[in-house]
Design a protein around this motif. Structure first.
Motif, PDB file in Angstrom:
ATOM      1  N   THR A  56       0.840  -1.205   0.000  1.00  0.00           N
ATOM      2  CA  THR A  56       0.000   0.000   0.000  1.00  0.00           C
ATOM      3  C   THR A  56       0.870   1.248   0.000  1.00  0.00           C
ATOM      4  N   ALA A  57       1.921   1.232   0.842  1.00  0.00           N
ATOM      5  CA  ALA A  57       2.836   2.373   0.879  1.00  0.00           C
ATOM      6  C   ALA A  57       3.655   2.472  -0.399  1.00  0.00           C
ATOM      7  N   LEU A  58       3.935   1.332  -1.043  1.00  0.00           N
ATOM      8  CA  LEU A  58       4.761   1.318  -2.244  1.00  0.00           C
ATOM      9  C   LEU A  58       3.982   1.683  -3.505  1.00  0.00           C
ATOM     10  N   ASP A  59       2.691   1.967  -3.366  1.00  0.00           N
ATOM     11  CA  ASP A  59       1.870   2.411  -4.503  1.00  0.00           C
ATOM     12  C   ASP A  59       2.204   3.882  -4.769  1.00  0.00           C
ATOM     13  N   VAL A  60       3.332   4.111  -5.425  1.00  0.00           N
ATOM     14  CA  VAL A  60       3.879   5.458  -5.567  1.00  0.00           C
ATOM     15  C   VAL A  60       2.973   6.369  -6.385  1.00  0.00           C
ATOM     16  N   ASP A  61       2.357   5.837  -7.439  1.00  0.00           N
ATOM     17  CA  ASP A  61       1.511   6.696  -8.282  1.00  0.00           C
ATOM     18  C   ASP A  61       0.072   6.775  -7.780  1.00  0.00           C
ATOM     19  N   ASP A  62      -0.206   6.102  -6.659  1.00  0.00           N
ATOM     20  CA  ASP A  62      -1.510   6.199  -5.994  1.00  0.00           C
ATOM     21  C   ASP A  62      -2.662   5.831  -6.926  1.00  0.00           C
ATOM     22  N   ASP A  63      -2.508   4.679  -7.608  1.00  0.00           N
ATOM     23  CA  ASP A  63      -3.605   4.204  -8.456  1.00  0.00           C
ATOM     24  C   ASP A  63      -4.348   3.040  -7.822  1.00  0.00           C
ATOM     25  N   GLY A  64      -4.027   2.745  -6.553  1.00  0.00           N
ATOM     26  CA  GLY A  64      -4.738   1.707  -5.831  1.00  0.00           C
ATOM     27  C   GLY A  64      -4.091   0.343  -5.873  1.00  0.00           C
ATOM     28  N   ALA A  65      -2.910   0.211  -6.505  1.00  0.00           N
ATOM     29  CA  ALA A  65      -2.246  -1.094  -6.600  1.00  0.00           C
ATOM     30  C   ALA A  65      -0.744  -0.886  -6.741  1.00  0.00           C
ATOM     31  N   PHE A  66       0.030  -1.897  -6.304  1.00  0.00           N
ATOM     32  CA  PHE A  66       1.481  -1.889  -6.517  1.00  0.00           C
ATOM     33  C   PHE A  66       1.748  -2.561  -7.850  1.00  0.00           C
ATOM     34  N   THR A  67       2.222  -1.792  -8.817  1.00  0.00           N
ATOM     35  CA  THR A  67       2.366  -2.245 -10.200  1.00  0.00           C
ATOM     36  C   THR A  67       3.815  -2.106 -10.661  1.00  0.00           C
ATOM     37  N   PRO A  68       4.145  -2.637 -11.851  1.00  0.00           N
ATOM     38  CA  PRO A  68       5.494  -2.440 -12.398  1.00  0.00           C
ATOM     39  C   PRO A  68       5.899  -0.973 -12.515  1.00  0.00           C
ATOM     40  N   THR A  69       4.938  -0.087 -12.734  1.00  0.00           N
ATOM     41  CA  THR A  69       5.257   1.344 -12.775  1.00  0.00           C
ATOM     42  C   THR A  69       5.849   1.793 -11.448  1.00  0.00           C
ATOM     43  N   ASP A  70       5.218   1.404 -10.330  1.00  0.00           N
ATOM     44  CA  ASP A  70       5.728   1.764  -9.004  1.00  0.00           C
ATOM     45  C   ASP A  70       7.116   1.179  -8.781  1.00  0.00           C
ATOM     46  N   ALA A  71       7.310  -0.093  -9.170  1.00  0.00           N
ATOM     47  CA  ALA A  71       8.597  -0.756  -8.973  1.00  0.00           C
ATOM     48  C   ALA A  71       9.705  -0.057  -9.753  1.00  0.00           C
ATOM     49  N   LEU A  72       9.411   0.361 -10.985  1.00  0.00           N
ATOM     50  CA  LEU A  72      10.412   1.040 -11.799  1.00  0.00           C
ATOM     51  C   LEU A  72      10.806   2.380 -11.175  1.00  0.00           C
ATOM     52  N   ILE A  73       9.809   3.153 -10.712  1.00  0.00           N
ATOM     53  CA  ILE A  73      10.106   4.445 -10.079  1.00  0.00           C
ATOM     54  C   ILE A  73      10.967   4.244  -8.834  1.00  0.00           C
ATOM     55  N   LEU A  74      10.627   3.248  -8.008  1.00  0.00           N
ATOM     56  CA  LEU A  74      11.391   2.996  -6.792  1.00  0.00           C
ATOM     57  C   LEU A  74      12.804   2.523  -7.118  1.00  0.00           C
ATOM     58  N   ALA A  75      12.931   1.679  -8.155  1.00  0.00           N
ATOM     59  CA  ALA A  75      14.259   1.220  -8.558  1.00  0.00           C
ATOM     60  C   ALA A  75      15.122   2.395  -9.011  1.00  0.00           C
ATOM     61  N   ARG A  76      14.539   3.312  -9.764  1.00  0.00           N
ATOM     62  CA  ARG A  76      15.291   4.487 -10.202  1.00  0.00           C
ATOM     63  C   ARG A  76      15.706   5.356  -9.016  1.00  0.00           C
ATOM     64  N   SER A  77      14.830   5.460  -8.013  1.00  0.00           N
ATOM     65  CA  SER A  77      15.192   6.238  -6.828  1.00  0.00           C
ATOM     66  C   SER A  77      16.316   5.564  -6.056  1.00  0.00           C
ATOM     67  N   MET A  78      16.287   4.227  -5.989  1.00  0.00           N
ATOM     68  CA  MET A  78      17.328   3.484  -5.286  1.00  0.00           C
ATOM     69  C   MET A  78      18.671   3.580  -6.001  1.00  0.00           C
ATOM     70  N   ALA A  79      18.598   3.773  -7.333  1.00  0.00           N
ATOM     71  CA  ALA A  79      19.825   3.875  -8.116  1.00  0.00           C
ATOM     72  C   ALA A  79      20.478   5.243  -7.988  1.00  0.00           C
ATOM     73  N   GLY A  80      19.816   6.178  -7.360  1.00  0.00           N
ATOM     74  CA  GLY A  80      20.384   7.497  -7.186  1.00  0.00           C
ATOM     75  C   GLY A  80      20.151   8.427  -8.348  1.00  0.00           C
ATOM     76  N   MET A  81      19.223   8.059  -9.252  1.00  0.00           N
ATOM     77  CA  MET A  81      18.916   8.948 -10.364  1.00  0.00           C
ATOM     78  C   MET A  81      18.243  10.210  -9.838  1.00  0.00           C
ATOM     79  N   PRO A  82      18.415  11.345 -10.517  1.00  0.00           N
ATOM     80  CA  PRO A  82      17.703  12.557 -10.087  1.00  0.00           C
ATOM     81  C   PRO A  82      16.199  12.346 -10.171  1.00  0.00           C
ATOM     82  N   SER A  83      15.466  12.931  -9.243  1.00  0.00           N
ATOM     83  CA  SER A  83      14.031  12.656  -9.146  1.00  0.00           C
ATOM     84  C   SER A  83      13.271  13.056 -10.401  1.00  0.00           C
ATOM     85  N   ILE A  84      13.755  14.064 -11.130  1.00  0.00           N
ATOM     86  CA  ILE A  84      13.055  14.484 -12.337  1.00  0.00           C
ATOM     87  C   ILE A  84      13.058  13.388 -13.392  1.00  0.00           C
ATOM     88  N   ALA A  85      14.013  12.420 -13.263  1.00  0.00           N
ATOM     89  CA  ALA A  85      14.116  11.333 -14.241  1.00  0.00           C
ATOM     90  C   ALA A  85      13.342  10.092 -13.827  1.00  0.00           C
TER      91      ALA A  85
END
Length: 739
Positions: A89-118
């Protein structure tokens, strides 16, 4: 949107997960966030293990396939699955009601240290995603993937909106501004708006309010180019401290002809054509306008959670306290008790809690001077006067209201003064005689009749003059009221408070009489509140006048208001259709929304007025040929408010995202909370109401009045976690009472 294909093979999914990690500047980075990303069982989350686990899980992998070929080896698959299930529920980054590959990709990019705009680069969000702006996503992740980090709204609307409004066209750019009253006193650092994606730019600003129009520029934001449609963040160049209860104009501007802002019906929107610039005008003139509320707000930083309910009550944002809701009552109509059932009906069925009881000075009141000494009561004269039928009717009305425990009784004197006193004016050399006229009545009411009078407003529409009252300007009015105050104190009547100025023109009252009153500390010590009249739904900025004075605690009450009725003063019956009642009901909502602490409709019942020389047909109650009274539709409509908004209730913030539905909300003063409003749609609407920051609610009921219904009450409504759902009829006034 990255979609899940159930037919994709295990090897293909493993390859995709590896590609995601490798494309993110592969390194065994630890997550720079407090989001619950450590699902592998390790003390810290890493991109190469936890990032892959989240991606695989989001793509549907379970069991051994979830943890295969990862080093260091994570926990057992069942343990990893349980960890992600607990956190998704907390990992639903785009707040669409589910944890999806979109959320996982955004979190992976954040973990990689990419700038947030990317983080959102190349992603097409689904239609149900509510958090799509890179800045909002970055703030969410930085907060630990928890809504508890949300900011505080200072002013504006965080509703999703029911449609969009174009703010720029092919002819050029427009500055569009909504007038909002600040809900909290805080320092605003960030503005938010729900806007359409464009290739151009948006920017926002805040202007001060200057008597209902935009004033000077206060602060402005950076420019933003949104690549996605949805909520976007506009950082202010200079933070701004706003004050609760003060109005501001929240503005938006764009250089793109496709620019659109999400909006709902209702509210105060103004716009004007201005060539786009990176520098906002220091002042704007916005001559065009409409009733729209844009989805935009000012906050102290983090975004607010988007509401899932379409009507949200915010109990911690409080406005005025209600003195009473009621009506004007002409004492001349007592007629040996024939009026008693009418008064009872208005109390029991109409919910009247504040009464403006009227006695007329036009005739039958000290037509000759009692003894030419204004400081000596000739009681032989006054005892006879105050037992005449005119005053026996007044005493009887006051006595009945006392017996019915009426919450508030305001006594008003209406009409011109006796001829010898000046008739159309109060002669300067007769001012003390006028004081004697008023105080003799009060002494007799208290000492002889043992009656209760909470406050007095001893003049009526003196700015208009005859026949409504004597012509008295603001300077003389303050002088007369002070003379009355001193004499009442000497007579032991100091507990009877003042309401005024009772002007016919609300602008005259707010801008001329009220400043004169507010400038006199001795008078203001006796003033319980301000009294104003209006028949067009306006309050003249009274709330702002009081708020900016040395007496911000004083309320104002619309002691005369109604939809206009041509001829009702001179014997022409009022309209009986629902439209007349509807306009009057909407004026109640407008006055309360403007900060009025009460509304007293003119009139309680049809009756004869001396100063008009005719029967007035403004009544909530009409009269049959046999002398009995009947309720008109206006009483039924106003009862939707007066029966439930009781003295002591506090108006609180409420937002409606339903087009055509306007609402007010209140807490305490009777019910735990209530929502009163109007559905202007030609069809019924379903409302989902959430009560935030109110006492716990266990039951509710819906009351409705329409052209075919009179205060129809529903069966008890189920309430769950302070949420409830109701269906409101077409073109109806509704009240949801929650306890």
């Amino acid at each position: 949107m990255i979609t899940d294909k159930s037919s994709v093979s295990r090897s293909r999914v493993l390859a995709v997960a590896s590609m995601v990690v490798c494309s993110l500047h592969l390194e065994p980075a630890t997550a720079a966030t407090n989001c619950p990303l450590s699902v592998s069982g390790a003390s810290q989350a890493t991109l190469t293990v936890d990032g892959v686990l989240l991606t695989r899980y989001a793509r549907g992998m379970r069991g051994a396939a979830l943890t295969a070929e990862l080093r260091p080896s994570p926990a057992l698959p069942s343990t990893v699955e349980a960890s992600i299930d607990a956190a998704k529920t907390a990992l639903d980054v785009d707040d669409d009601g589910a944890f999806t590959p979109t959320d996982a990709l955004i979190l992976a990019r954040s973990m990689a240290g990419m700038p947030s705009i990317a983080w959102t680069s190349g992603i097409t969000f689904g239609a149900t995603a509510k958090r799509t702006d890179a800045n909002l996503i970055a703030q969410y992740v930085a907060s630990g993937c928890a809504i508890t980090g949300a900011g505080t709204i200072a002013l504006g609307s965080n509703s999703e909106g029911t449609g969009t409004d174009t703010i720029t066209d092919s002819t050029g750019a427009y500055i569009n501004a909504n007038r909002f009253q600040a809900q909290s006193s805080l320092t605003v650092t960030t503005l938010y708006a729900k806007v359409a994606a464009i290739s151009g730019k948006y920017q926002m600003a805040l202007y001060e309010d200057a008597s209902g129009s935009p004033g000077a520029l206060l602060t402005s934001s950076v420019e933003v180019t949104p690549s996605t449609t949805g909520w976007h963040r506009f950082a202010l160049k200079t933070p701004l401290a706003v004050t609760a209860g003060t109005s501001y104009w929240l503005s938006i501007w764009s250089n793109d002809s496709a620019a659109r802002v999400y909006s709902s019906s209702g509210g105060t929107l103004r716009w004007g054509k201005y060539a786009y610039s990176t520098t906002w005008p220091t002042a704007v003139v916005l001559n065009s306008g409409g009733a729209f509320t844009y989805s935009m707000y000012a906050s102290d930083g983090a975004p607010l959670p988007v509401s899932s309910a379409n009507v949200v009550v915010s109990g911690n944002t409080q406005y005025q306290r209600i003195v009473g809701m009621g009506a004007n009552a002409n004492s001349n109509a007592w007629e040996n008790g024939a009026l008693r059932p009418a008064l009872d009906k208005l109390i029991d069925e109409g919910g009247v809690s504040m009464w403006r009881v009227i006695v007329e000075s036009h005739e039958g009141w000290e037509t000759s001077n009692d003894d030419n000494d204004p400081f000596n009561f000739n009681w032989s004269y006054y005892n006879a006067l105050y037992e005449t039928p005119k005053f026996q009717s007044l005493w009887a009305v006051l006595d009945h209201l006392k017996a019915r425990n009426a919450p508030y009784i305001l006594l008003n004197v209406m009409g011109e003064v006796p001829q010898w006193m000046g008739r159309n004016a109060i002669s300067t050399n007769r001012e003390d005689e006028w004081v004697e006229l008023i105080t003799s009545m009060l002494v007799y009411a208290r000492s002889t009749k043992q009656l209760r009078i909470d406050a007095i407003s001893p003049m009526n529409e003196q700015d208009l003059g005859a026949p409504e009252g004597p012509g008295v300007n603001a300077t003389q009015y303050v002088r007369l009221m002070n003379k009355l105050r001193v004499r009442m104190d000497a007579l032991g009547l100091g507990d009877i408070r003042f309401y005024g100025p009772e002007t016919a023109n609300v602008s005259q009252g707010v801008n001329t009489y009220m400043p004169a009153m507010l400038a006199d500390a001795n008078l203001m010590a006796r003033v319980a509140g301000f009294a104003l009249h209006d028949y067009s739904g306006g309050s003249g900025g009274a709330a702002d006048r009081i708020r900016n004075s040395s007496y911000p605690d004083r309320p104002f009450v619309m002691t005369e208001f109604s939809a206009w009725c041509s001829g009702c003063d001179t014997g022409a019956p009022q309209p009986t259709d629902f439209d007349f009642a509807t306009t009057t009901g909407l004026y109640v909502m407008r006055h309360l929304g403007d900060g009025a602490a009460g509304t007293l409709v003119y009139d309680a019942y049809d009756s004869y007025y001396e100063h008009h020389g005719s029967i007035g047909y403004w009544g909530l109650l009409g009269r049959n040929t046999d002398g009995t009274y009947f309720a008109r539709k206006r009483m039924q409509v106003l009862a939707q408010f007066s029966r439930y908004i009781r003295p002591g209730a506090t108006r609180v913030a409420v937002s409606s995202q339903v087009s055509g539905v306007s609402a007010l909300a209140f807490t305490s003063g009777g019910p735990t909370a209530l929502v009163a409003g109007y559905n202007s749609n030609g069809s019924s609407v379903d409302l989902t109401i959430r009560f935030d920051n109110t006492s716990s609610i266990s039951t509710a009921r819906l009351i409705q009045t329409s052209s075919s219904k009179d205060q129809e009450t529903s069966a008890p409504i189920t309430v769950s976690n302070n949420n409830l759902s109701v269906r409101v009829d077409a073109n109806s006034f509704f009240t949801v009472v929650a306890q």
